[in-house]
Design a protein around this motif. Structure first.
Motif, PDB file in Angstrom:
ATOM      1  N   TRP A   7     -20.022  -1.500  14.380  1.00  0.00           N
ATOM      2  CA  TRP A   7     -21.134  -1.847  13.482  1.00  0.00           C
ATOM      3  C   TRP A   7     -20.830  -1.476  12.029  1.00  0.00           C
ATOM      4  CZ3 TRP A   7     -21.316   1.813  17.334  1.00  0.00           C
ATOM      5  CH2 TRP A   7     -21.347   3.136  16.931  1.00  0.00           C
ATOM      6  N   GLN A   8     -19.726  -0.760  11.792  1.00  0.00           N
ATOM      7  CA  GLN A   8     -19.328  -0.426  10.432  1.00  0.00           C
ATOM      8  C   GLN A   8     -18.457  -1.565   9.899  1.00  0.00           C
ATOM      9  OE1 GLN A   8     -17.320   3.334  10.956  1.00  0.00           O
ATOM     10  NE2 GLN A   8     -19.041   4.396  10.001  1.00  0.00           N
ATOM     11  N   VAL A   9     -19.064  -2.464   9.218  1.00  0.00           N
ATOM     12  CA  VAL A   9     -18.337  -3.613   8.694  1.00  0.00           C
ATOM     13  C   VAL A   9     -18.476  -3.627   7.182  1.00  0.00           C
ATOM     14  CG1 VAL A   9     -18.176  -6.116   8.666  1.00  0.00           C
ATOM     15  CG2 VAL A   9     -18.756  -4.944  10.795  1.00  0.00           C
ATOM     16  N   SER A  10     -17.355  -3.784   6.514  1.00  0.00           N
ATOM     17  CA  SER A  10     -17.380  -3.979   5.070  1.00  0.00           C
ATOM     18  C   SER A  10     -16.298  -4.992   4.736  1.00  0.00           C
ATOM     19  CB  SER A  10     -17.154  -2.669   4.324  1.00  0.00           C
ATOM     20  OG  SER A  10     -15.916  -2.117   4.654  1.00  0.00           O
ATOM     21  N   TYR A  11     -16.440  -5.623   3.610  1.00  0.00           N
ATOM     22  CA  TYR A  11     -15.523  -6.696   3.238  1.00  0.00           C
ATOM     23  C   TYR A  11     -14.900  -6.411   1.883  1.00  0.00           C
ATOM     24  CZ  TYR A  11     -17.886  -9.184   6.974  1.00  0.00           C
ATOM     25  OH  TYR A  11     -18.384  -9.550   8.186  1.00  0.00           O
ATOM     26  N   LEU A  12     -13.666  -6.864   1.737  1.00  0.00           N
ATOM     27  CA  LEU A  12     -12.965  -6.838   0.467  1.00  0.00           C
ATOM     28  C   LEU A  12     -12.652  -8.271   0.091  1.00  0.00           C
ATOM     29  CD1 LEU A  12     -10.319  -4.033   1.151  1.00  0.00           C
ATOM     30  CD2 LEU A  12     -12.423  -3.811  -0.164  1.00  0.00           C
ATOM     31  N   SER A  13     -12.808  -8.597  -1.157  1.00  0.00           N
ATOM     32  CA  SER A  13     -12.474  -9.942  -1.610  1.00  0.00           C
ATOM     33  C   SER A  13     -10.960 -10.125  -1.632  1.00  0.00           C
ATOM     34  CB  SER A  13     -13.040 -10.189  -3.011  1.00  0.00           C
ATOM     35  OG  SER A  13     -12.542 -11.405  -3.522  1.00  0.00           O
ATOM     36  N   ILE A  14     -10.492 -11.233  -1.106  1.00  0.00           N
ATOM     37  CA  ILE A  14      -9.068 -11.560  -1.132  1.00  0.00           C
ATOM     38  C   ILE A  14      -8.591 -11.757  -2.577  1.00  0.00           C
ATOM     39  CG2 ILE A  14      -9.320 -14.062  -0.903  1.00  0.00           C
ATOM     40  CD1 ILE A  14      -6.680 -12.052   0.966  1.00  0.00           C
ATOM     41  N   ARG A  15      -9.516 -11.952  -3.479  1.00  0.00           N
ATOM     42  CA  ARG A  15      -9.174 -12.138  -4.900  1.00  0.00           C
ATOM     43  C   ARG A  15      -9.002 -10.813  -5.637  1.00  0.00           C
ATOM     44  NH1 ARG A  15     -12.859 -15.822  -3.437  1.00  0.00           N
ATOM     45  NH2 ARG A  15     -12.278 -18.014  -3.571  1.00  0.00           N
ATOM     46  N   ASP A  16      -9.336  -9.704  -4.984  1.00  0.00           N
ATOM     47  CA  ASP A  16      -9.236  -8.392  -5.610  1.00  0.00           C
ATOM     48  C   ASP A  16      -7.982  -7.676  -5.102  1.00  0.00           C
ATOM     49  OD1 ASP A  16      -9.527  -5.846  -6.658  1.00  0.00           O
ATOM     50  OD2 ASP A  16     -11.709  -5.812  -6.367  1.00  0.00           O
ATOM     51  N   ALA A  17      -6.854  -7.999  -5.720  1.00  0.00           N
ATOM     52  CA  ALA A  17      -5.563  -7.468  -5.279  1.00  0.00           C
ATOM     53  C   ALA A  17      -5.537  -5.946  -5.317  1.00  0.00           C
ATOM     54  CB  ALA A  17      -4.434  -8.046  -6.140  1.00  0.00           C
ATOM     55  N   ASP A  18      -6.160  -5.358  -6.306  1.00  0.00           N
ATOM     56  CA  ASP A  18      -6.152  -3.907  -6.440  1.00  0.00           C
ATOM     57  C   ASP A  18      -6.868  -3.239  -5.267  1.00  0.00           C
ATOM     58  OD1 ASP A  18      -5.489  -1.498  -7.863  1.00  0.00           O
ATOM     59  OD2 ASP A  18      -7.598  -1.371  -8.473  1.00  0.00           O
ATOM     60  N   LYS A  19      -8.053  -3.704  -4.923  1.00  0.00           N
ATOM     61  CA  LYS A  19      -8.800  -3.099  -3.812  1.00  0.00           C
ATOM     62  C   LYS A  19      -8.114  -3.333  -2.474  1.00  0.00           C
ATOM     63  CE  LYS A  19     -13.475  -2.827  -5.613  1.00  0.00           C
ATOM     64  NZ  LYS A  19     -14.851  -3.329  -5.554  1.00  0.00           N
ATOM     65  N   VAL A  20      -7.574  -4.516  -2.270  1.00  0.00           N
ATOM     66  CA  VAL A  20      -6.877  -4.804  -1.017  1.00  0.00           C
ATOM     67  C   VAL A  20      -5.660  -3.888  -0.890  1.00  0.00           C
ATOM     68  CG1 VAL A  20      -5.570  -6.537   0.290  1.00  0.00           C
ATOM     69  CG2 VAL A  20      -7.712  -7.174  -0.836  1.00  0.00           C
ATOM     70  N   PHE A  21      -4.897  -3.758  -1.966  1.00  0.00           N
ATOM     71  CA  PHE A  21      -3.731  -2.888  -1.934  1.00  0.00           C
ATOM     72  C   PHE A  21      -4.136  -1.448  -1.638  1.00  0.00           C
ATOM     73  CE2 PHE A  21      -0.980   0.212  -3.889  1.00  0.00           C
ATOM     74  CZ  PHE A  21       0.226  -0.096  -3.306  1.00  0.00           C
ATOM     75  N   GLU A 109       1.936   2.780  -8.991  1.00  0.00           N
ATOM     76  CA  GLU A 109       0.732   2.836  -9.827  1.00  0.00           C
ATOM     77  C   GLU A 109       0.952   2.190 -11.195  1.00  0.00           C
ATOM     78  OE1 GLU A 109       3.034   6.668 -10.249  1.00  0.00           O
ATOM     79  OE2 GLU A 109       2.294   5.509  -8.552  1.00  0.00           O
ATOM     80  N   ASP A 110       2.202   2.025 -11.590  1.00  0.00           N
ATOM     81  CA  ASP A 110       2.518   1.377 -12.870  1.00  0.00           C
ATOM     82  C   ASP A 110       2.677  -0.137 -12.737  1.00  0.00           C
ATOM     83  OD1 ASP A 110       2.529   3.908 -13.960  1.00  0.00           O
ATOM     84  OD2 ASP A 110       4.722   4.082 -13.993  1.00  0.00           O
ATOM     85  N   VAL A 111       2.551  -0.649 -11.511  1.00  0.00           N
ATOM     86  CA  VAL A 111       2.790  -2.066 -11.240  1.00  0.00           C
ATOM     87  C   VAL A 111       1.464  -2.825 -11.257  1.00  0.00           C
ATOM     88  CG1 VAL A 111       3.653  -3.712  -9.521  1.00  0.00           C
ATOM     89  CG2 VAL A 111       4.839  -1.542  -9.878  1.00  0.00           C
ATOM     90  N   PHE A 112       1.456  -3.994 -11.884  1.00  0.00           N
ATOM     91  CA  PHE A 112       0.295  -4.872 -11.899  1.00  0.00           C
ATOM     92  C   PHE A 112      -0.127  -5.143 -10.458  1.00  0.00           C
ATOM     93  CE2 PHE A 112      -1.401  -9.293 -12.172  1.00  0.00           C
ATOM     94  CZ  PHE A 112      -2.508  -9.018 -12.965  1.00  0.00           C
ATOM     95  N   PRO A 113      -1.425  -5.039 -10.126  1.00  0.00           N
ATOM     96  CA  PRO A 113      -1.870  -5.148  -8.724  1.00  0.00           C
ATOM     97  C   PRO A 113      -1.330  -6.357  -7.956  1.00  0.00           C
ATOM     98  CG  PRO A 113      -3.689  -4.383 -10.051  1.00  0.00           C
ATOM     99  CD  PRO A 113      -2.551  -4.712 -11.003  1.00  0.00           C
ATOM    100  N   GLN A 114      -1.325  -7.534  -8.551  1.00  0.00           N
ATOM    101  CA  GLN A 114      -0.846  -8.717  -7.840  1.00  0.00           C
ATOM    102  C   GLN A 114       0.643  -8.598  -7.504  1.00  0.00           C
ATOM    103  OE1 GLN A 114      -2.914 -11.312  -6.894  1.00  0.00           O
ATOM    104  NE2 GLN A 114      -1.207 -12.230  -5.796  1.00  0.00           N
ATOM    105  N   GLN A 115       1.418  -7.987  -8.404  1.00  0.00           N
ATOM    106  CA  GLN A 115       2.862  -7.874  -8.181  1.00  0.00           C
ATOM    107  C   GLN A 115       3.213  -6.804  -7.152  1.00  0.00           C
ATOM    108  OE1 GLN A 115       4.241  -7.476 -12.283  1.00  0.00           O
ATOM    109  NE2 GLN A 115       5.147  -9.527 -12.130  1.00  0.00           N
ATOM    110  N   ARG A 116       2.301  -5.903  -6.855  1.00  0.00           N
ATOM    111  CA  ARG A 116       2.566  -4.884  -5.838  1.00  0.00           C
ATOM    112  C   ARG A 116       2.906  -5.525  -4.499  1.00  0.00           C
ATOM    113  NH1 ARG A 116      -2.619  -1.077  -7.320  1.00  0.00           N
ATOM    114  NH2 ARG A 116      -1.782  -0.322  -9.300  1.00  0.00           N
ATOM    115  N   PHE A 117       2.308  -6.672  -4.221  1.00  0.00           N
ATOM    116  CA  PHE A 117       2.521  -7.331  -2.940  1.00  0.00           C
ATOM    117  C   PHE A 117       3.927  -7.922  -2.808  1.00  0.00           C
ATOM    118  CE2 PHE A 117      -2.001  -6.941  -3.310  1.00  0.00           C
ATOM    119  CZ  PHE A 117      -2.380  -6.550  -2.035  1.00  0.00           C
ATOM    120  N   LEU A 118       4.625  -8.070  -3.928  1.00  0.00           N
ATOM    121  CA  LEU A 118       6.008  -8.548  -3.894  1.00  0.00           C
ATOM    122  C   LEU A 118       6.962  -7.486  -3.361  1.00  0.00           C
ATOM    123  CD1 LEU A 118       6.169 -10.352  -7.356  1.00  0.00           C
ATOM    124  CD2 LEU A 118       6.534 -11.457  -5.143  1.00  0.00           C
TER     125      LEU A 118
END
Length: 194
Positions: A7-21, A109-118
């Motif tokens: 019952w503990q459900v929360s969502y993260l936006s796929i557009r928020d690279a920083d929060k997902v990371f 922490e010095d990397v742009f959030p979107q590029q962290r996934f690379l």
């Protein structure tokens, strides 16, 4: 991803690279870029090649890439430094490789959030490794090989929008990389064993 109580459900936006990371890192689902696995896997080289191939696709969608090799790719890179610089991912991956070689890790922490996934991959021993790699592939769509391995629906959505020349090229690359020896490819690049 499951939580301890359904019952503990929360969502993260796929557009928020920083929060997902941050979620993936805080829950121990990813391996941060460290020399211990980066240097032996060829992961950054693979990502860099995929970035360049995507730039070629965008710049010249109907180019026949049947006989593309490392020398041809280097020549293309030198002839299109404006596109490479504007995109920024190829120079970032080269800088990351140098930093990891020098210090043994990358200051994420010095990397742009979107590029962290690379530069990350799922922690191979985590039960959600495949799901995590699928999520990572959503942030790195230019890596069509990873999309094919972990996210077939995403890959085929992308594939539907490709030109005939690019489709042919994608199939050739998949045949000579992943499909040649799936288990060895997954082990080398992602640390996964079947």
């Amino acid at each position: 991803f499951r939580r301890s109580r359904p019952w503990q459900v929360s969502y993260l936006s796929i557009r928020d690279a920083d929060k997902v990371f941050k979620f993936l890192a805080a829950t121990g689902r990813i391996e941060l870029p460290r020399a211990s696995w980066i240097e032996s896997s060829g992961y950054l080289e693979h990502r860099a090649e995929m970035v360049v191939r995507a730039l070629i696709r965008d710049a010249e969608p109907n180019r026949n890439l049947t006989d593309v090799d490392k020398v041809w790719l280097q020549t293309w890179i030198h002839g299109h430094t404006d596109l490479i610089t504007k995109d920024g991912n190829f120079p970032f991956l080269n800088a990351a490789k140098r930093e990891i070689a020098q210090y043994g890790h990358l200051k994420i922490e010095d990397v742009f959030p979107q590029q962290r996934f690379l530069v990350i991959r799922a922690r191979p021993d985590h039960p959600d490794a495949w799901l995590t790699n699928q999520l990572i592939s959503d942030f790195v769509p230019q890596d069509f090989v990873s999309r094919y391995v972990f996210n077939k629906p995403g890959f085929y959505r992308d594939y539907d929008g490709f030109s005939d020349a690019w489709r042919s090229h994608v199939v050739d690359v998949l045949k000579t990389t992943y499909l040649k020896d799936k288990a060895a490819f997954r082990t080398r690049l992602y640390g996964l064993t079947d």
